[in-house]
Write an enzyme that holds these catalytic residues in place. Sequence first.
Site, PDB file in Angstrom:
ATOM      1  N   ASP A 107      11.898-120.821  88.995  1.00 27.52           N
ATOM      2  CA  ASP A 107      12.864-119.829  88.496  1.00 27.52           C
ATOM      3  C   ASP A 107      12.154-118.669  87.793  1.00 27.52           C
ATOM      4  O   ASP A 107      11.085-118.848  87.215  1.00 27.52           O
ATOM      5  CB  ASP A 107      13.838-120.526  87.530  1.00 27.52           C
ATOM      6  N   HIS A 128      10.312-112.094  94.372  1.00 25.66           N
ATOM      7  CA  HIS A 128      10.378-113.196  95.342  1.00 25.66           C
ATOM      8  C   HIS A 128       9.081-113.268  96.171  1.00 25.66           C
ATOM      9  O   HIS A 128       8.609-114.347  96.495  1.00 25.66           O
ATOM     10  CB  HIS A 128      11.590-113.037  96.263  1.00 25.66           C
ATOM     11  N   THR A 139      22.855-124.442  96.710  1.00 29.15           N
ATOM     12  CA  THR A 139      24.179-124.211  97.307  1.00 29.15           C
ATOM     13  C   THR A 139      24.934-123.121  96.535  1.00 29.15           C
ATOM     14  O   THR A 139      25.817-122.468  97.083  1.00 29.15           O
ATOM     15  CB  THR A 139      25.016-125.519  97.315  1.00 29.15           C
ATOM     16  N   GLU A 140      24.532-122.899  95.274  1.00 30.58           N
ATOM     17  CA  GLU A 140      25.171-121.856  94.459  1.00 30.58           C
ATOM     18  C   GLU A 140      24.565-120.472  94.716  1.00 30.58           C
ATOM     19  O   GLU A 140      25.177-119.457  94.392  1.00 30.58           O
ATOM     20  CB  GLU A 140      25.046-122.197  92.964  1.00 30.58           C
ATOM     21  N   TRP A 169      24.356-118.888  97.320  1.00 33.18           N
ATOM     22  CA  TRP A 169      25.165-118.097  98.260  1.00 33.18           C
ATOM     23  C   TRP A 169      25.999-117.061  97.510  1.00 33.18           C
ATOM     24  O   TRP A 169      26.490-116.102  98.108  1.00 33.18           O
ATOM     25  CB  TRP A 169      26.103-118.997  99.077  1.00 33.18           C
ATOM     26  N   LEU A 171       0.195-134.717 101.545  1.00 33.44           N
ATOM     27  CA  LEU A 171       1.226-134.297 100.575  1.00 33.44           C
ATOM     28  C   LEU A 171       2.540-134.134 101.325  1.00 33.44           C
ATOM     29  O   LEU A 171       2.593-133.468 102.357  1.00 33.44           O
ATOM     30  CB  LEU A 171       0.848-132.957  99.927  1.00 33.44           C
ATOM     31  N   ARG A 205      18.095-126.087  82.096  1.00 33.13           N
ATOM     32  CA  ARG A 205      19.147-126.782  82.845  1.00 33.13           C
ATOM     33  C   ARG A 205      18.620-127.199  84.213  1.00 33.13           C
ATOM     34  O   ARG A 205      17.579-126.726  84.667  1.00 33.13           O
ATOM     35  CB  ARG A 205      20.381-125.887  82.998  1.00 33.13           C
ATOM     36  N   LEU A 206      19.411-128.096  84.851  1.00 30.71           N
ATOM     37  CA  LEU A 206      18.999-128.616  86.163  1.00 30.71           C
ATOM     38  C   LEU A 206      19.547-127.783  87.319  1.00 30.71           C
ATOM     39  O   LEU A 206      19.033-127.847  88.429  1.00 30.71           O
ATOM     40  CB  LEU A 206      19.497-130.059  86.330  1.00 30.71           C
TER      41      LEU A 206
END
Length: 253
Positions: free
Chosen positions: A28, A45, A74-75, A77, A139, A198-199
């Site tokens: 993040d 990015h 999924t969020e 989007w 890996l 947060r996760l």
Amino acid sequence: MVAALKVEEQILPPALEHVPKHIAIIMDGNGRWAKARGLPRAEGHRQGTENLRRIIRACVEFGVEVLTIYAFSTENWRRPPLEVRLLMTILQTVIQRELQELSDNGVQIRHIGQLDRIAPSLQKEILHACDYTKDNHRLILNVAFNYGGRDEIVHAVQQIVKDGIPADQINEDLINHYMYTGDLPDPDLVIRTSGELRLSNFLIWQAAYSEYYFTDTYWPDFDKAELRKAIEEYARRTRRFGKTDEQVQDEEE
Ligand code: IPE
Ligand code: IPE
Ligand code: MG
């Protein structure tokens, strides 16, 4: 000769102990990294992607067995369409550009998440990368792309019902088996960069007993030295899994 050895001793960092088998990273802070430099989010990015190469290499070097990276939730989007498209393009470019080198380094690529909303051409690319590297074992790189922990649980329940599993046969091992991570060990260490605590719907089932490491560093700046710091902190922690300190010490002896 002796003097030369001494210099080398000073330069080489000590070998890492208690390296986590499975590290999961919430990468993040790309946007804020860019903003702080007056650059477009896209550049954040791009730099974040460059950093991923370094971190994969470091994980191979440190002997990490599984690395799970959160690349698109999924969020996500909900972001502006242009940014969503950019994140899709980045994955496509990374696969095309890095697949051979990753494979040469013994990396086995796996995808976790749903493929359905992803463009067919990118779906094909993802499946190809997984198939191309399936026999590599140095890996395992789980790429969480269009991944959500709640979505994963819904998907698992649907599959369990479809397979007609009777209620009395449903236990934690079975549910584990139906998760996208299948029979991989749970993450030992979950890292989140950029100061958020947060996760964000990441591995909510698998990370029930993970150790957490949060850092203010933005993802593009989270380098090998920072990863080493996280692993060193992990090594200092006591994982009790519900037991007492004394029990854990007895087991270690
Ligand atoms: C992480 O960086 C990359 C993705 C979520 C795809 P962000 O894009 O979330 O960066 P911030 O949080 O806005 O700084
Ligand atoms: C989590 O980061 C998802 C990824 C790193 C891919 P976000 O930046 O999307 O998380 P929130 O929305 O701030 O919780
Ligand atoms: Mg973010």
